[in-house]
Design a protein around this motif. Structure first.
Motif, PDB file in Angstrom:
ATOM      1  N   ASN A 139       3.531  12.823  36.867  1.00  0.00           N
ATOM      2  CA  ASN A 139       3.882  11.403  36.745  1.00  0.00           C
ATOM      3  C   ASN A 139       2.674  10.540  36.422  1.00  0.00           C
ATOM      4  O   ASN A 139       2.834   9.460  35.854  1.00  0.00           O
ATOM      5  CB  ASN A 139       4.506  10.892  38.050  1.00  0.00           C
ATOM      6  CG  ASN A 139       6.005  11.078  38.088  1.00  0.00           C
ATOM      7  OD1 ASN A 139       6.674  10.958  37.061  1.00  0.00           O
ATOM      8  ND2 ASN A 139       6.531  11.391  39.250  1.00  0.00           N
ATOM      9  N   MET A 175      -0.136   8.619  31.836  1.00  0.00           N
ATOM     10  CA  MET A 175      -0.917   7.392  31.896  1.00  0.00           C
ATOM     11  C   MET A 175      -1.206   6.839  30.499  1.00  0.00           C
ATOM     12  O   MET A 175      -1.038   5.649  30.244  1.00  0.00           O
ATOM     13  CB  MET A 175      -2.218   7.663  32.649  1.00  0.00           C
ATOM     14  CG  MET A 175      -2.959   6.407  33.043  1.00  0.00           C
ATOM     15  SD  MET A 175      -4.428   6.811  34.003  1.00  0.00           S
ATOM     16  CE  MET A 175      -3.943   6.203  35.598  1.00  0.00           C
ATOM     17  N   LYS A 176      -1.611   7.701  29.592  1.00  0.00           N
ATOM     18  CA  LYS A 176      -1.965   7.208  28.269  1.00  0.00           C
ATOM     19  C   LYS A 176      -0.753   6.565  27.584  1.00  0.00           C
ATOM     20  O   LYS A 176      -0.828   5.448  27.085  1.00  0.00           O
ATOM     21  CB  LYS A 176      -2.517   8.342  27.402  1.00  0.00           C
ATOM     22  CG  LYS A 176      -2.948   7.832  26.036  1.00  0.00           C
ATOM     23  CD  LYS A 176      -3.573   8.891  25.185  1.00  0.00           C
ATOM     24  CE  LYS A 176      -4.016   8.276  23.861  1.00  0.00           C
ATOM     25  NZ  LYS A 176      -5.172   7.394  24.015  1.00  0.00           N
ATOM     26  N   TYR A 177       0.348   7.263  27.605  1.00  0.00           N
ATOM     27  CA  TYR A 177       1.536   6.794  26.884  1.00  0.00           C
ATOM     28  C   TYR A 177       2.099   5.525  27.511  1.00  0.00           C
ATOM     29  O   TYR A 177       2.350   4.541  26.821  1.00  0.00           O
ATOM     30  CB  TYR A 177       2.590   7.897  26.908  1.00  0.00           C
ATOM     31  CG  TYR A 177       3.757   7.665  25.976  1.00  0.00           C
ATOM     32  CD1 TYR A 177       3.668   8.009  24.629  1.00  0.00           C
ATOM     33  CD2 TYR A 177       4.951   7.127  26.435  1.00  0.00           C
ATOM     34  CE1 TYR A 177       4.736   7.829  23.769  1.00  0.00           C
ATOM     35  CE2 TYR A 177       6.026   6.935  25.582  1.00  0.00           C
ATOM     36  CZ  TYR A 177       5.917   7.295  24.251  1.00  0.00           C
ATOM     37  OH  TYR A 177       6.976   7.115  23.404  1.00  0.00           O
ATOM     38  N   ILE A 183       6.023  19.175  30.297  1.00  0.00           N
ATOM     39  CA  ILE A 183       5.676  17.774  30.508  1.00  0.00           C
ATOM     40  C   ILE A 183       4.850  17.233  29.342  1.00  0.00           C
ATOM     41  O   ILE A 183       3.704  17.651  29.135  1.00  0.00           O
ATOM     42  CB  ILE A 183       4.856  17.605  31.813  1.00  0.00           C
ATOM     43  CG1 ILE A 183       5.591  18.211  33.004  1.00  0.00           C
ATOM     44  CG2 ILE A 183       4.558  16.120  32.053  1.00  0.00           C
ATOM     45  CD1 ILE A 183       6.962  17.639  33.275  1.00  0.00           C
ATOM     46  N   PRO A 184       5.402  16.278  28.571  1.00  0.00           N
ATOM     47  CA  PRO A 184       4.612  15.671  27.500  1.00  0.00           C
ATOM     48  C   PRO A 184       3.354  15.017  28.070  1.00  0.00           C
ATOM     49  O   PRO A 184       3.426  14.297  29.072  1.00  0.00           O
ATOM     50  CB  PRO A 184       5.557  14.612  26.910  1.00  0.00           C
ATOM     51  CG  PRO A 184       6.936  15.040  27.321  1.00  0.00           C
ATOM     52  CD  PRO A 184       6.772  15.735  28.641  1.00  0.00           C
ATOM     53  N   GLY A 185       2.230  15.284  27.447  1.00  0.00           N
ATOM     54  CA  GLY A 185       0.963  14.715  27.903  1.00  0.00           C
ATOM     55  C   GLY A 185       0.033  15.741  28.501  1.00  0.00           C
ATOM     56  O   GLY A 185      -1.177  15.538  28.537  1.00  0.00           O
ATOM     57  N   LEU A 186       0.592  16.867  28.989  1.00  0.00           N
ATOM     58  CA  LEU A 186      -0.253  17.911  29.568  1.00  0.00           C
ATOM     59  C   LEU A 186      -0.582  18.975  28.523  1.00  0.00           C
ATOM     60  O   LEU A 186       0.158  19.167  27.559  1.00  0.00           O
ATOM     61  CB  LEU A 186       0.458  18.603  30.732  1.00  0.00           C
ATOM     62  CG  LEU A 186       0.785  17.774  31.971  1.00  0.00           C
ATOM     63  CD1 LEU A 186       1.455  18.656  33.023  1.00  0.00           C
ATOM     64  CD2 LEU A 186      -0.463  17.118  32.542  1.00  0.00           C
ATOM     65  N   LYS A 187      -1.675  19.694  28.739  1.00  0.00           N
ATOM     66  CA  LYS A 187      -1.990  20.911  27.998  1.00  0.00           C
ATOM     67  C   LYS A 187      -2.192  22.039  29.013  1.00  0.00           C
ATOM     68  O   LYS A 187      -2.651  21.783  30.126  1.00  0.00           O
ATOM     69  CB  LYS A 187      -3.251  20.727  27.138  1.00  0.00           C
ATOM     70  CG  LYS A 187      -3.067  19.671  26.043  1.00  0.00           C
ATOM     71  CD  LYS A 187      -4.255  19.618  25.101  1.00  0.00           C
ATOM     72  CE  LYS A 187      -4.012  18.585  23.996  1.00  0.00           C
ATOM     73  NZ  LYS A 187      -5.121  18.573  23.011  1.00  0.00           N
ATOM     74  N   ASN A 220      -7.594  15.189  27.007  1.00  0.00           N
ATOM     75  CA  ASN A 220      -6.284  15.113  27.666  1.00  0.00           C
ATOM     76  C   ASN A 220      -6.285  15.924  28.955  1.00  0.00           C
ATOM     77  O   ASN A 220      -7.078  16.842  29.104  1.00  0.00           O
ATOM     78  CB  ASN A 220      -5.206  15.668  26.723  1.00  0.00           C
ATOM     79  CG  ASN A 220      -5.106  14.850  25.456  1.00  0.00           C
ATOM     80  OD1 ASN A 220      -4.518  13.775  25.448  1.00  0.00           O
ATOM     81  ND2 ASN A 220      -5.717  15.333  24.380  1.00  0.00           N
ATOM     82  N   GLN A 248       0.862  25.072  25.916  1.00  0.00           N
ATOM     83  CA  GLN A 248       1.037  23.684  25.481  1.00  0.00           C
ATOM     84  C   GLN A 248      -0.327  23.142  25.113  1.00  0.00           C
ATOM     85  O   GLN A 248      -1.155  23.026  25.998  1.00  0.00           O
ATOM     86  CB  GLN A 248       1.679  22.847  26.597  1.00  0.00           C
ATOM     87  CG  GLN A 248       1.986  21.428  26.207  1.00  0.00           C
ATOM     88  CD  GLN A 248       2.949  21.333  25.055  1.00  0.00           C
ATOM     89  OE1 GLN A 248       2.518  21.109  23.916  1.00  0.00           O
ATOM     90  NE2 GLN A 248       4.228  21.568  25.303  1.00  0.00           N
TER      91      GLN A 248
END
Lengths: 340, 328
Positions: free
Chosen positions: B98, B103-105, B142-146, B168, B241
């Motif tokens: 969360n 945070m970026k988006y 989860i979009p945003g994680l790698k 990221n 990812q």
């Protein structure tokens, strides 16, 4: 009046905290609180009328807390906020145009329409955002304070949260870690008496949340959250302590939200009685400061009235700006998922 | 470059030493990472070299460990936050998915979170249900994680450096059973970027996409199968990812068959996503349905007999490949 309990909780700021108040300070704090009050009232009406999407957790009634604390911070000091975050953002320096634009979901908003009410903030003004997970911002603020200590840049962090958040594990973990590493941070609990719709007495045994500070070995201070000068005074002391390398302070500001947990219409079920709401409104923070300002001949009633009308005009202009701003393009929906 | 044999964990450790020496903004926090060097020796020697300001033991407080990393990363530092066992991501999940990821988006792009989370996953040590999991599909969703999963000593060094240098939030999942496995590692500092699969072995009859330690098992299976006249190509995605779909699809278009292998449970595993990607991009090239070899849908069992039955191995992989090429 300063008192101390068995658990070391201090009540209120030091004696004479309001003695040296200046005209400039009264004007600054008054304008700050009025900006929040009017922004929230307009935003609430716009959502209720269906003109604006989303839902709002309004800060009306609690203005003195954000305004008092933020009046001692700089843009370089970092802050984390809550789902009830408009007031913190405005107090930290956010402007009306990109705020309303964000609530309207427009590209000119602080988050380009990606965040909305619950994630609003200006990252260039030291805001690590509003946060819609109760307690979620507290560990992040500890990280900002860690960066201050790591770099030795003299900045501090401030984390705002409600009474309900002090029951969640993130609060305990974060305050303990900040305490053990003497991080320069202010933990500000805005105790409005309710975790959503559940009264404090039904979600914790304590009356004073500041007593929790004792379990982390840091000072706990209770302050009247309707007295902006008192809030400011305890924040000054907490910032001094943080900058001196002595670590965090837990400040509990006793305050109240005039509207419901969400929205402006009122209570769906009467979990609070009208007399209670009215009693708090009698102690309204803006009214209190106006009384202090006029009684001491620092600011005239006309000057206070001008602040209200100037702010109102600024808000109406910002709403027009937001309405006329471009909508986001669905083709850009993947922008800013990652830093590339 | 000068190359010599190092263990997987030593290679990881060397990468961390070198990247910390090169960048004063990198610091490390976690449970017993400083004085003890981490329970898997992943962090040996870092406290001595970089001191207590940059290498810190924390309370047992996973939410605060990750949350501190998020806040410090948002302020421009490059935190490395250790979660010891991958199973512990659950304790810190709010801060991971969360906060760090979004945070970026949700703040309109104004802030980056160059946070690295290290942890150790995988089974095979009778560590039972709460110390053996492979939860990469959960994180990759989860979009945003790698999510990086090194499968060799070379990759352990290159991926930790690549993760720290990535802007990221990135989770590097070390595999517990590979810690002592040796491989060639250059002495110099190098980074493997996220999203670049490794063609571990070239072949012509079937493509095995293997995740983490399953690369080792697939390699053993490939040797057996080669003796039977079946030529196996092995792709290690290295990161799930972002997923290097191009390399996987190119391979499948050549071999016309695909078997996906991971330690995680099969249902909803990353193999389901890879299978779907293959079928969307190369359906007309397939001579057989895409197959999966993965754990059954149960928690990881303690008993060595049960765990051996639970975890994919070279024999099970070889059997599935034989079926896929019509020699079962």
């Amino acid at each position: 009046m300063t008192q101390t309990t068995a658990l070391g909780v201090q009540y209120g700021p030091r004696e004479g905290y309001a003695d040296d108040v200046t005209r400039e300070l009264v004007l600054e704090l008054h304008r700050g609180m009025v900006r929040i009050r009017l922004f929230e009232e307009h935003a609430g009406k716009l959502v209720e009328s269906g003109d604006m999407p989303g839902f709002l957790h309004l800060y009306v009634g609690e203005e003195a807390v954000a305004t008092g604390v933020m009046s001692v911070l700089t843009d370089a000091d970092q802050m984390t906020s809550t789902h009830r975050g408009h007031g913190h953002a405005i107090a930290k320096g956010a402007q009306f145009r990109p705020m309303f634009a964000e609530l309207y979901g427009k590209t000119t908003g602080y988050c380009k329409g990606r965040g909305g009410s619950m994630h609003i903030g200006d990252t260039n003004k030291g805001m690590l955002g509003a946060n819609a997970i109760v307690g979620g911002g507290i560990p992040i603020a500890v990280g900002a304070a860690f960066a201050s200590q790591y770099r030795g840049d003299g900045t501090v962090a401030a984390s705002f949260f409600g009474d309900g958040a002090t029951n969640i594990g993130a609060f305990h973990e974060a305050v303990n870690m900040a305490a053990v590493w003497d991080l320069p941070i202010l933990f500000i609990c805005e105790n409005n008496g309710y975790a959503e719709f559940t009264a404090q007495g039904n979600h914790m045994k304590l009356e004073d949340i500041a007593e929790r500070a004792a379990s982390y070995g840091i000072p706990g201070v209770v302050v009247d959250g309707m007295d902006v000068l008192a809030v400011r005074a305890v924040a000054v002391a907490a910032v001094e302590r943080a900058k001196a390398g002595h670590g965090p302070t837990l400040i509990e500001a006793k305050t109240y939200r005039y509207f419901d947990h969400q929205g402006i219409k009122g209570m769906r079920i009467p979990y609070r009685d009208a007399a209670e709401v009215e009693a708090w409104r009698e102690r309204d923070a803006i009214k209190l400061l106006e009384v202090i300002g006029t009684e001491r001949d620092l600011v005239s009633a006309k000057e206070f009235a001008d602040i209200w009308s100037q702010t109102e005009a600024e808000i109406l202009e910002a709403i027009e700006f937001a309405r006329n701003s471009p909508e986001p393009d669905p083709a850009d929906i993947l922008d800013d998922v990652y830093t590339v | 470059m000068t190359t010599r044999e190092l263990t997987y964990v030593k290679a990881f450790n060397e990468g961390l030493h070198q990247v910390m020496a090169a960048d004063p903004d990198v610091f490390l926090i976690g449970e017993d990472v400083a004085g003890y060097g981490g329970v898997f020796h992943m962090f040996d020697g870092l406290l001595t070299e970089f001191g207590p300001k940059r290498v810190k033991d924390t309370p047992i407080a996973e939410q605060a460990i990750i949350g501190l990393g998020v806040g410090a990363a948002a302020r421009g530092l490059r935190p490395v936050c250790d979660l010891m066992f991958m199973d512990f991501v659950g304790v810190a999940m709010d801060q991971i998915f969360n906060q760090a990821a979004k945070m970026k988006y949700m703040f309109g792009g104004g802030v980056s979170v160059p946070l690295t989370i290290t942890t150790a996953g995988g089974g095979g040590m009778s560590a039972a249900a709460q110390h053996s999991q492979s939860l990469e599909a959960w994180l990759a969703h989860i979009p945003g994680l790698k999510v990086a999963m090194p499968a060799s000593a070379y990759d352990a060094k290159g991926l930790i450096v690549g993760a720290i240098r990535d802007d990221n939030p990135t989770i590097v999942v070390m595999n517990k059973k590979m810690l002592g496995m040796k491989g060639p590692v250059p002495e110099e500092l190098y980074a493997i970027p996220m999203g670049q699969a490794n063609v571990v072995r070239e072949g012509s009859d079937v493509t095995i996409v293997a995740i983490a330690r399953m690369v080792v098992e697939a390699t053993k299976a490939a040797a057996t199968l080669e003796a039977e006249g079946i030529s196996v190509e092995i792709i290690d995605p290295r990161t799930v990812q972002p997923l290097d779909t191009d390399t996987i699809v190119t391979s499948v278009k050549k071999t016309n068959r695909a078997v996906i292998v991971h330690e995680a449970v099969e249902f909803g595993g990353i193999g389901a996503e890879i299978s779907s990607q293959i079928q969307e991009a190369a359906f007309d090239y397939l001579d057989a349905p895409v197959a999966r070899v993965a754990a059954p849908f149960s928690p990881s069992p303690y008993s060595p007999i049960l765990e051996n039955a639970y975890m994919p191995d070279a024999a099970r992989i070889a059997a599935r490949v034989r079926a896929v090429v019509g020699r079962g």
